[in-house]
Design an enzyme around this catalytic site. Structure first.
Site, PDB file in Angstrom:
ATOM      1  N   SER A 147       0.599  -1.083  -0.013  1.00  0.00           N
ATOM      2  CA  SER A 147      -0.079  -0.122   0.169  1.00  0.00           C
ATOM      3  C   SER A 147       0.774   1.433   0.005  1.00  0.00           C
ATOM      4  CB  SER A 147      -0.905  -0.077   1.304  1.00  0.00           C
ATOM      5  OG  SER A 147      -1.975   0.991   0.979  1.00  0.00           O
ATOM      6  N   ASP A 191      -9.963  -4.144  -5.027  1.00  0.00           N
ATOM      7  CA  ASP A 191      -9.227  -3.203  -3.678  1.00  0.00           C
ATOM      8  C   ASP A 191     -10.245  -1.989  -3.774  1.00  0.00           C
ATOM      9  OD1 ASP A 191      -7.652  -1.551  -2.008  1.00  0.00           O
ATOM     10  OD2 ASP A 191      -5.749  -2.496  -2.960  1.00  0.00           O
ATOM     11  N   HIS A 235      -8.216  -4.812  -0.477  1.00  0.00           N
ATOM     12  CA  HIS A 235      -7.078  -4.350  -0.287  1.00  0.00           C
ATOM     13  C   HIS A 235      -6.216  -5.345   0.892  1.00  0.00           C
ATOM     14  CE1 HIS A 235      -3.977  -1.124   0.037  1.00  0.00           C
ATOM     15  NE2 HIS A 235      -4.042  -1.023   1.187  1.00  0.00           N
TER      16      HIS A 235
END
Length: 931
Positions: A785, A863, A896
């Site tokens: 991320s 995501d 995610h």
């Protein structure tokens, strides 16, 4: 702090809450799990506790804002204790060279006299003959190391000694530390006397093959109430409980079943009320609502909870708020306009993710007389579409749409409404702010005063507002301008309400807040009245209040308990201070041994602060206990039988005896411009001075975050050290949290500028200090991320000079593609900071990736946080340049955290074995093709 001890037994213990012996009380929703998760947000009803198998491959997402790194499990995202041997410390170069350096030995040899040399040769010859004799007689398989390779520890060779471990050991749960369930059940209002606090909690027990919920007391060890099992029948079908909430009277439960995760904090499921006096279990339903597709007439709610004093049950269905008396069977619908664009008492996506960190947007007065809820209107907010690919029954793609504002585009609008349960009327509260303002922390300070915080769209100016119920007036009592310290307004921690105390001549409600002081550090401030403009600073210094902030409050002595990193920036200890005596303000008491500078503690306190759950999370293996606060402050000293041992670590202790665990050191390095950077070094247990080691740099680096601490861990990075015989560096670049605004504010306006520079310099200096023992052709970097973004920005700047390999999972590659509230908090809007967005923070020098030997990118197609659009755009640019030195793995329908259909196990297996191939040189002969 009170001097009460376990021996202090109240003789009128019959006044302690027994089953059906007290009035309704404060809401205490719990998620019950084998990890024994704790409430990390002091807003009541903020968390439930779910029943979970504690699988080692599940990801847990940090509740801090912004794109996050899922770790395997929080219980092993912690760090082993440091040993005496410092492999990388610049200040210890002399000691390092005396161990490793051949040059230093030659210099000493030249300084010795002839007799000294002869003696040395004679001794060395005798030792060599002895060793040779032992080798012949004993025939050892290893000489320099007792570590073994995977082949030597195969099932065909069970008698061999297995001293290293791999990612498979982690994923198989070999290092899981189970815990007994323990959660306090909160009283209806804060207990003003410790003598009234029995330490009521619930746990679980296996009875006849079924998990049962058991209410117990820390005061009276004989007290035990069986609240029933986790399975029940309804209309002939069996349901299994996923979450449980228990009222303080122990006569009503709210059960959750069939919960389906929605986003980071939200889910949908069936909710039920159990009456313990009759054993009856009834579904919680909106009036006249049913699902024709469900044969039982059930509907899935966003949530259902007790109100703080347990007089009501409130829930949200299809974005509308419902309320019913706890003794009633039917609910009343309080809002009518809920839809896919209007959310009542429930945040939309961006408020759930970036601001409230909750699935609820309702705040109750502590006496259940009133409540305020927020309505979020996303009508003008653009949405994103997530396609779904793995539904085998659908020939065409299905999709879902999420309202997702991006930088410079329309944000949701919010309104506040007051529910007055005394007259049954709902009032609109004029928040007196701009349409693009952001609602931050909210809290009832008294039964008649509601406090909330509002910022401008860019989160730079914060107004603290109080709505006074009696006068129906809204007042702005304080304004904070973060531009004065070149900062921004972060998600604020919960404030602590301080009730009146006539015996101390305190006649008004006040509160304690955590915010920035004049020196730029987050500290405690006491506001003696609700409308006070100026606070009295209770703590100060070049350190910060950390973790959950305020842990508890003891009314009798006006003592406040909180966690801070005063002893060490990467550690955390429990502190106390009092605001009762002006002469004592600013005086702190560290409640653990300050000499244990690497210890990392966390605590959960009962309502009166008499009892506590003490969690020592590092640097040694975690230990969790419960008991009197005075007796569980230092878990190493908890030998009293009255202490409840929650950690079940016998299996882990036996397991780790089979391995040489990596060694961890907590270091800092001063860079060329004088900035001090903290980093963690993890290295093999048995360092071979003749070997050159590869390096993996692990990075997150998000602004205001603190990712690497002294918590214990045996997870992905440790498996790389042990199984791949590598060194791992975990670096906290400037812009991260815990060190004040002078350090944090570097990130303002230029995400991705300083992080790669700090990472490259730290890595280079580490290599330079240890050059004889580092394989400079095998240096890799990885992150997830924001960490993926930082990894790619580092590679872009480094241009292959330092880093040869990179792994990025779900990376941000262009901040105009991320959500507005998070991004604009640091970058302002694109129209106000074009240079920051386009020239600094966007990955655009794609040709620099040609210098990598190999790149690995992974992302999930569903995501909702960092959209796969980021990765697809990035890879498309690599393709346009004709670069082929990259690998990509896409996970269909994963969000995610990348969990869908066994994905998370595969993520970490891919990372591990891809890195193994890199370190083994399997990518070295692959050529970059130019089309």
């Amino acid at each position: 702090m009170s001097s009460s001890t376990h021996s202090h037994k109240r003789k009128n213990s019959h006044l302690f809450p027994q089953r059906k012996s007290s009035n309704s009380s404060m809401d205490n929703p719990f998620f019950l799990d084998s990890n024994n998760a704790t409430n990390t947000d002091s807003q009541v009803n903020e968390n439930e506790y779910t029943i979970d198998e504690g699988r080692p491959t599940d990801a847990t997402i940090d509740v801090t804002d912004g794109p996050q790194t899922p770790f395997l499990q929080e219980r092993y995202s912690m760090t082993p204790r440091p040993e005496s041997f410092e492999f990388d410390d610049v200040e210890n170069q002399g000691r390092m060279q005396s161990f490793f350096s051949v040059d230093s030995f030659n210099r000493r040899w030249g300084e010795w006299s002839l007799p000294e040399k002869r003696s040395y040769v004679l001794v060395f010859t005798l030792i060599a003959l002895l060793v040779l004799f032992l080798m012949v007689i004993l025939k050892p398989t290893k000489f320099l190391s007792n570590r073994t390779t995977p082949a030597e520890t195969s099932p065909e060779n069970p008698s061999s000694s297995k001293r290293s471990f791999s990612i498979e050991n982690v994923l198989d749960g070999d290092f899981v530390i189970p815990e007994n369930t323990f959660h306090f059940i909160n009283p209806p209002q804060i207990l003003l006397s410790q003598d009234l606090d029995p330490g009521l909690f619930f746990t679980t027990k296996e009875i006849d093959g079924q998990t049962h919920f058991i209410a117990k007391q820390l005061f009276d060890e004989t007290f035990e109430v069986n609240l029933g099992g986790n399975r029940f029948l309804y209309q002939g079908a069996e349901f299994t409980v996923s979450s449980v909430q228990i009222n303080y009277e122990l006569d009503k439960l709210i059960l959750g079943t069939n919960l389906e995760p929605e986003f980071r904090h939200s889910s949908k499921g069936y909710y039920w009320v159990k009456d313990l006096s009759t054993g009856a279990i009834e579904p919680i339903l909106p009036p006249e609502e049913s699902n024709d597709d469900n044969e039982f007439g059930l509907v899935k709610l966003s949530y259902a909870h007790f109100s703080p004093a347990y007089k009501y049950i409130y829930f949200v269905y299809e974005s509308n708020l419902f309320l019913q008396s706890v003794s009633a069977r039917y609910a009343k619908k309080l809002t009518e306009d809920g839809s896919e664009e209007v959310f009542n008492a429930k945040p939309d996506w961006i408020y759930e993710e970036e601001v409230l960190a909750s699935d609820k947007a309702i705040w109750w007065a502590p006496d259940d007389s009133k409540a305020v809820f927020a309505r979020f209107n996303d009508t003008n907010v653009d949405d994103i579409q997530l396609n779904h690919y793995t539904d085998m029954d659908e020939p065409y793609l299905s999709n879902s749409r999420i309202k997702y504002p991006k930088p410079g585009f329309q944000n949701p609008k919010f309104d506040l409404f007051l529910i007055n349960l005394q007259n049954g009327i709902i009032y609109s509260i004029n928040a007196d702010c701009q349409n693009d303002s952001i609602l931050y922390n909210a809290k009832w300070i008294s039964p008649d005063a509601f406090r909330f915080e509002v910022t401008d769209r860019n989160s730079k100016i914060l107004d603290v507002k109080v709505y006074d119920i009696q006068s129906a007036k809204l007042l702005t009592v304080r304004t904070t301008d973060s531009n004065l310290y070149k900062g921004w307004i972060e998600k604020t921690k919960d404030v602590l309400s301080i009730p009146p105390k006539p015996e101390s001549k305190r006649t008004e409600y006040g509160y304690i807040d955590i915010h920035t002081d004049i020196a730029g550090f987050n500290h405690l401030f006491y506001y003696p009245s609700i409308l006070a403009k100026d606070g009295i600073q209770l703590t100060k210094g070049n350190w910060e209040v950390t973790g959950n902030g305020i842990i508890g409050y003891e009314y009798e002595t006006d003592t406040v308990f909180f966690t801070a990193n005063k002893i060490g920036v990467m550690s955390q200890h429990l502190y106390s201070t009092s605001f009762a005596d002006p002469t004592s303000q600013g005086k702190l008491q560290c409640l653990q041994n300050p000499s244990d500078k690497h210890d990392f503690y966390d605590f959960e306190l009962s309502s009166s602060a008499r009892y506590a759950v003490s969690k020592k999370l590092g640097p040694d293996t975690p230990v969790k206990v419960a008991g009197l606060l005075t007796e569980v402050l230092n878990v190493a000293d908890t030998h009293d039988d009255s202490i409840v041992q929650l950690t079940i670590d016998e299996k882990l202790k036996e397991t780790i005896k089979n391995y040489d665990l990596p060694i961890t050191n907590y270091n800092s390095m001063v860079l060329n411009d004088g900035i001090e950077i903290n980093y963690i070094e993890i290295k093999p247990a048995n360092v071979d001075p003749k070997k050159k080691y590869p390096i993996l740099v692990n990075i997150y680096g998000g602004p205001g975050s603190q990712t690497f601490t002294t918590k214990w861990s045996l997870a992905f990075e440790q498996s790389v050290v042990s199984g791949l015989d590598a060194i791992v560096l975990q670096i906290e670049p400037r812009g991260t949290g815990g060190k004040g605004w002078n350090f944090r504010s570097w990130a303002r306006g230029k995400l991705g500028y300083w992080e790669p520079r700090d990472i490259i310099e730290v890595t280079k200096k580490f290599i330079q200090t240890n050059r004889p023992h580092i394989d400079e052709n095998k240096v890799a970097i990885w992150g997830w991320s924001y960490g993926g973004f930082t990894s790619l920005k580092t590679v872009e700047l480094d241009n292959g000079e330092t880093f040869k390999y990179a792994m990025a999972v779900a990376p941000v590659t262009n901040w105009t593609l991320y959500d507005s509230i998070y991004t604009e908090r640091y970058m302002n809007q694109p129209s106000e900071n074009q240079e920051g967005y386009l020239d600094i923070s966007t990955i655009k020098n794609y040709k620099s990736f040609e210098s990598l030997r190999r790149l690995f990118v992974m992302h999930g197609t569903s995501d909702d946080n960092v959209h796969i659009q980021n990765t697809f755009r990035f890879v498309d640019q690599l393709n346009l340049l004709g670069l082929t030195n990259y690998d990509m793995h896409i996970f269909p329908d994963s969000d995610h955290s990348i969990r869908h259909h066994n994905a998370q196990r595969i993520v970490f297996q891919k990372l591990y074995y891809w890195l193994k191939d890199a370190f083994d040189g399997h990518f070295d002969n692959m050529k970059i093709l130019h089309l």
